[in-house]
Design a protein around this motif. Sequence first.
Motif, PDB file in Angstrom:
ATOM      1  N   SER A   1      16.864   6.516   8.557  1.00  0.00           N
ATOM      2  CA  SER A   1      16.431   6.764   7.177  1.00  0.00           C
ATOM      3  C   SER A   1      16.040   8.218   6.988  1.00  0.00           C
ATOM      4  CB  SER A   1      15.218   5.899   6.836  1.00  0.00           C
ATOM      5  OG  SER A   1      15.556   4.544   6.848  1.00  0.00           O
ATOM      6  N   LYS A   2      15.222   8.730   7.892  1.00  0.00           N
ATOM      7  CA  LYS A   2      14.632  10.053   7.681  1.00  0.00           C
ATOM      8  C   LYS A   2      15.539  11.156   8.235  1.00  0.00           C
ATOM      9  CE  LYS A   2      11.167   7.126   7.187  1.00  0.00           C
ATOM     10  NZ  LYS A   2      10.281   6.774   6.138  1.00  0.00           N
ATOM     11  N   ASN A   3      15.997  11.021   9.490  1.00  0.00           N
ATOM     12  CA  ASN A   3      16.724  12.164  10.061  1.00  0.00           C
ATOM     13  C   ASN A   3      18.152  12.300   9.532  1.00  0.00           C
ATOM     14  OD1 ASN A   3      17.594  10.009  11.576  1.00  0.00           O
ATOM     15  ND2 ASN A   3      16.920  10.808  13.556  1.00  0.00           N
TER      16      ASN A   3
ATOM     17  N   SER B   1      -5.806   8.402   2.822  1.00  0.00           N
ATOM     18  CA  SER B   1      -5.694   9.852   2.584  1.00  0.00           C
ATOM     19  C   SER B   1      -4.539  10.466   3.355  1.00  0.00           C
ATOM     20  CB  SER B   1      -7.006  10.613   2.835  1.00  0.00           C
ATOM     21  OG  SER B   1      -7.181  10.962   4.182  1.00  0.00           O
ATOM     22  N   ARG B   2      -3.580   9.625   3.809  1.00  0.00           N
ATOM     23  CA  ARG B   2      -2.351  10.140   4.412  1.00  0.00           C
ATOM     24  C   ARG B   2      -1.511  10.800   3.331  1.00  0.00           C
ATOM     25  NH1 ARG B   2       3.008   6.718   5.937  1.00  0.00           N
ATOM     26  NH2 ARG B   2       3.340   7.151   3.723  1.00  0.00           N
ATOM     27  N   ILE B   3      -1.101  12.027   3.569  1.00  0.00           N
ATOM     28  CA  ILE B   3      -0.185  12.659   2.610  1.00  0.00           C
ATOM     29  C   ILE B   3       1.172  12.911   3.263  1.00  0.00           C
ATOM     30  CG2 ILE B   3      -1.952  13.774   1.169  1.00  0.00           C
ATOM     31  CD1 ILE B   3      -1.195  16.453   2.646  1.00  0.00           C
TER      32      ILE B   3
ATOM     33  N   MET C   1       6.138  14.288   8.880  1.00  0.00           N
ATOM     34  CA  MET C   1       5.837  14.253   7.449  1.00  0.00           C
ATOM     35  C   MET C   1       4.357  14.079   7.135  1.00  0.00           C
ATOM     36  SD  MET C   1       8.779  12.210   5.443  1.00  0.00           S
ATOM     37  CE  MET C   1      10.501  12.549   5.709  1.00  0.00           C
ATOM     38  N   PHE C   2       3.597  13.448   8.067  1.00  0.00           N
ATOM     39  CA  PHE C   2       2.268  13.002   7.646  1.00  0.00           C
ATOM     40  C   PHE C   2       1.096  13.726   8.292  1.00  0.00           C
ATOM     41  CE2 PHE C   2       5.106   9.227   7.713  1.00  0.00           C
ATOM     42  CZ  PHE C   2       5.333   9.193   6.350  1.00  0.00           C
ATOM     43  N   SER C   3       0.011  13.789   7.505  1.00  0.00           N
ATOM     44  CA  SER C   3      -1.319  14.160   8.013  1.00  0.00           C
ATOM     45  C   SER C   3      -2.324  13.488   7.100  1.00  0.00           C
ATOM     46  CB  SER C   3      -1.540  15.675   7.934  1.00  0.00           C
ATOM     47  OG  SER C   3      -0.977  16.328   9.040  1.00  0.00           O
TER      48      SER C   3
ATOM     49  N   ALA D   1      10.924   6.687  14.317  1.00  0.00           N
ATOM     50  CA  ALA D   1      11.575   6.706  13.001  1.00  0.00           C
ATOM     51  C   ALA D   1      11.788   8.136  12.504  1.00  0.00           C
ATOM     52  CB  ALA D   1      10.727   5.929  12.001  1.00  0.00           C
ATOM     53  N   TYR D   2      11.303   9.124  13.263  1.00  0.00           N
ATOM     54  CA  TYR D   2      11.330  10.504  12.753  1.00  0.00           C
ATOM     55  C   TYR D   2      11.901  11.481  13.780  1.00  0.00           C
ATOM     56  CZ  TYR D   2       8.432   8.631   9.023  1.00  0.00           C
ATOM     57  OH  TYR D   2       7.976   7.883   7.949  1.00  0.00           O
ATOM     58  N   GLN D   3      12.830  11.011  14.628  1.00  0.00           N
ATOM     59  CA  GLN D   3      13.361  11.900  15.665  1.00  0.00           C
ATOM     60  C   GLN D   3      14.032  13.117  15.014  1.00  0.00           C
ATOM     61  OE1 GLN D   3      16.316  10.166  18.286  1.00  0.00           O
ATOM     62  NE2 GLN D   3      16.315  11.944  19.659  1.00  0.00           N
TER      63      GLN D   3
ATOM     64  N   PRO E   1       0.798  -1.233   0.000  1.00  0.00           N
ATOM     65  CA  PRO E   1       0.000   0.000   0.000  1.00  0.00           C
ATOM     66  C   PRO E   1       0.832   1.286   0.000  1.00  0.00           C
ATOM     67  CG  PRO E   1      -0.204  -1.186   2.112  1.00  0.00           C
ATOM     68  CD  PRO E   1       0.510  -2.090   1.153  1.00  0.00           C
ATOM     69  N   ILE E   2       2.068   1.215   0.459  1.00  0.00           N
ATOM     70  CA  ILE E   2       2.917   2.428   0.446  1.00  0.00           C
ATOM     71  C   ILE E   2       3.966   2.336  -0.661  1.00  0.00           C
ATOM     72  CG2 ILE E   2       4.537   3.850   1.776  1.00  0.00           C
ATOM     73  CD1 ILE E   2       2.982   3.042   4.323  1.00  0.00           C
ATOM     74  N   LEU E   3       4.731   1.238  -0.689  1.00  0.00           N
ATOM     75  CA  LEU E   3       5.804   1.140  -1.688  1.00  0.00           C
ATOM     76  C   LEU E   3       5.246   1.057  -3.106  1.00  0.00           C
ATOM     77  CD1 LEU E   3       8.328  -1.248   0.145  1.00  0.00           C
ATOM     78  CD2 LEU E   3       8.149   1.238   0.232  1.00  0.00           C
ATOM     79  N   GLY E   4       4.044   0.481  -3.247  1.00  0.00           N
ATOM     80  CA  GLY E   4       3.408   0.380  -4.564  1.00  0.00           C
ATOM     81  C   GLY E   4       3.164   1.760  -5.172  1.00  0.00           C
TER      82      GLY E   4
ATOM     83  N   HIS F   1       3.682  10.898  14.689  1.00  0.00           N
ATOM     84  CA  HIS F   1       2.867   9.683  14.526  1.00  0.00           C
ATOM     85  C   HIS F   1       2.571   9.408  13.040  1.00  0.00           C
ATOM     86  CE1 HIS F   1      -0.874   7.235  14.571  1.00  0.00           C
ATOM     87  NE2 HIS F   1      -0.298   6.666  15.618  1.00  0.00           N
ATOM     88  N   ASN F   2       2.868   8.196  12.650  1.00  0.00           N
ATOM     89  CA  ASN F   2       2.646   7.753  11.264  1.00  0.00           C
ATOM     90  C   ASN F   2       1.467   6.792  11.274  1.00  0.00           C
ATOM     91  OD1 ASN F   2       2.797   6.748   8.674  1.00  0.00           O
ATOM     92  ND2 ASN F   2       4.847   5.870   8.887  1.00  0.00           N
ATOM     93  N   PRO F   3       0.326   7.159  10.730  1.00  0.00           N
ATOM     94  CA  PRO F   3       0.086   8.137   9.670  1.00  0.00           C
ATOM     95  C   PRO F   3      -0.555   9.476  10.073  1.00  0.00           C
ATOM     96  CG  PRO F   3      -1.756   6.621   9.792  1.00  0.00           C
ATOM     97  CD  PRO F   3      -0.812   6.236  10.899  1.00  0.00           C
TER      98      PRO F   3
ATOM     99  N   GLY G   1       3.110  10.273  -1.486  1.00  0.00           N
ATOM    100  CA  GLY G   1       2.970   8.911  -0.973  1.00  0.00           C
ATOM    101  C   GLY G   1       3.939   8.553   0.136  1.00  0.00           C
ATOM    102  N   ALA G   2       5.012   7.842  -0.211  1.00  0.00           N
ATOM    103  CA  ALA G   2       5.913   7.299   0.819  1.00  0.00           C
ATOM    104  C   ALA G   2       6.581   8.402   1.635  1.00  0.00           C
ATOM    105  CB  ALA G   2       6.965   6.429   0.155  1.00  0.00           C
ATOM    106  N   GLY G   3       6.916   8.078   2.860  1.00  0.00           N
ATOM    107  CA  GLY G   3       7.523   9.041   3.779  1.00  0.00           C
ATOM    108  C   GLY G   3       8.988   9.290   3.477  1.00  0.00           C
ATOM    109  N   VAL G   4       9.192  10.087   2.456  1.00  0.00           N
ATOM    110  CA  VAL G   4      10.543  10.436   2.025  1.00  0.00           C
ATOM    111  C   VAL G   4      10.602  11.956   1.933  1.00  0.00           C
ATOM    112  CG1 VAL G   4      12.103  10.331   0.038  1.00  0.00           C
ATOM    113  CG2 VAL G   4      10.884   8.280   0.768  1.00  0.00           C
TER     114      VAL G   4
ATOM    115  N   THR H   1      -2.214   2.792  12.755  1.00  0.00           N
ATOM    116  CA  THR H   1      -0.759   2.775  12.919  1.00  0.00           C
ATOM    117  C   THR H   1      -0.128   2.639  11.543  1.00  0.00           C
ATOM    118  OG1 THR H   1       1.042   1.880  14.276  1.00  0.00           O
ATOM    119  CG2 THR H   1      -0.424   0.257  13.260  1.00  0.00           C
ATOM    120  N   TRP H   2       1.196   2.681  11.477  1.00  0.00           N
ATOM    121  CA  TRP H   2       1.902   2.517  10.206  1.00  0.00           C
ATOM    122  C   TRP H   2       1.512   1.156   9.610  1.00  0.00           C
ATOM    123  CZ3 TRP H   2       7.301   0.144   9.695  1.00  0.00           C
ATOM    124  CH2 TRP H   2       7.785   0.274   8.378  1.00  0.00           C
ATOM    125  N   ALA H   3       1.101   1.139   8.347  1.00  0.00           N
ATOM    126  CA  ALA H   3       0.571  -0.082   7.735  1.00  0.00           C
ATOM    127  C   ALA H   3       1.518  -1.274   7.887  1.00  0.00           C
ATOM    128  CB  ALA H   3       0.277   0.176   6.259  1.00  0.00           C
TER     129      ALA H   3
HETATM  130  C1  LMR Z   1       6.210   5.458   5.097  1.00  0.00           C
HETATM  131  O1  LMR Z   1       5.471   5.244   6.057  1.00  0.00           O
HETATM  132  O2  LMR Z   1       5.806   5.949   4.034  1.00  0.00           O
HETATM  133  C2  LMR Z   1       7.684   5.144   5.180  1.00  0.00           C
HETATM  134  O3  LMR Z   1       8.006   4.707   6.464  1.00  0.00           O
HETATM  135  C3  LMR Z   1       8.141   4.256   4.108  1.00  0.00           C
HETATM  136  C4  LMR Z   1       7.713   2.834   4.301  1.00  0.00           C
HETATM  137  O4  LMR Z   1       8.585   1.960   4.323  1.00  0.00           O
HETATM  138  O5  LMR Z   1       6.514   2.566   4.430  1.00  0.00           O
END
Ligand code: LMR
Length: 396
Positions: free
Chosen positions: A245-247, A373-375, A347-349, A213-215, A12-15, A182-184, A32-35, A129-131
């Motif tokens: 990865s992120k910080n 609808s997480r962006i 990153m997300f809302s 993951a986002y300190q 659902p995210i990497l796709g 908090h993701n998402p 999409g992805a948290g980058v 929570t994060w998928a």
């Molecule tokens: C995200 O939530 O978009 C990131 O953490 C990337 C991933 O691996 O899902």
Amino acid sequence: MFEELPALSADPILGLIMAYNADTNDQKVDLGAGVYKNEQGHTPIMEAVLQAQSRWAAAETTKVYAPPAGFTGFNEGVLQLLLGEGHQALREERAISVQTAGGCGALRVAAGMLQRCRENIKIWVSTPTWANHIPLLGSAGLELVEYPYYNAQQHKIDFDAMITSLATVEAGDLVLLHGCCHNPSGADLSPEQWQAVAKVLLERGATPFIDIAYQGLGDGLDEDAYGLRYLAEHCPEVIIATSCSKNFGLYRERVGAAVVVANDAETAEVCRGQLLNVAREIYSMPPSHGAALVDLILHDEALTQQWQRELGQVRERISGLRETFVQRLADAGAGDRFNYIKDEKGMFSFLGITVDQVNRLKQESSIYMVGSSRINIAGLNDNNMDYVIESLLKVI
Ligand code: LMR
């Protein structure tokens, strides 16, 4: 025998990354992805990382296996970053860190260790929570149970419901908490709420498992670690999964750490051995390149400062984008419907629109976001923001 395998739909995210890359529309927008992306829509390499990389290229003399626990300097640096200098758990030498293949590796290895503690381990996860938490922790054998967290109608944490639910966890259960950003949802606990969570976990005899993951992308490196530091001070045992990865922007280098704060130094050592044994069953030892860079950055005053400056810029750009997005939405006629976005962190809302509307944005405007609808706020920039707003208003 392979024909027995069912075909799976894309992650659902990497796709989304693949679908976005395949889209030929010039106006396409990737939320999409948290980058992290800069104003040009590019994910740059941090200057501190580039400098560390050239030093490391000159210093590295072998490609022999890295130690199973990773680099000692990396692990020390990560513990300091998470717990802060002079934290009681560090003074008492009952916190250990094992370098892992990204934050996912940390979650999976930590879950593998937990699964060995006793039978039928339950882990409570926030709704939502994060998928990827679900398959990652579930495949390690933990039983997942949900606690309410984000009220999607009111766009805020339903803290009463959360606490009421956590008051029913049983001794020995684990509770997964997002350290910050908090993701998402982007909705974070306040210091007082962290304290209330710690109290209920202590009363119930449950163990906190913090995924951070986002300190540094929320309010600051120390501010974002408030909850985990508080829990590590008040609870006898804490598990932490962290990611660089992120910080540090080291996404593809796969660098993270599984951290255990145990009741005493001896138990912490036992946990280290268990984590290494789980990792050995999966991938033996972590990749080294990214961790070597983090080690260098965290042990060189100038590089540390450079990195913190750059991370500060990332954080400020994201919070600035939140303000601008909300303002421009209001100017375009959305009223105060999206005001909550400026109070959320990282990153997300959620946009708070239906799956159908998310699909229409993809099909009609080539705007990509997760089905919930997480962006990814960092995917917005001055060039695409008005287009996103106009397209969004068209579907709502
Ligand atoms: C995200 O939530 O978009 C990131 O953490 C990337 C991933 O691996 O899902």
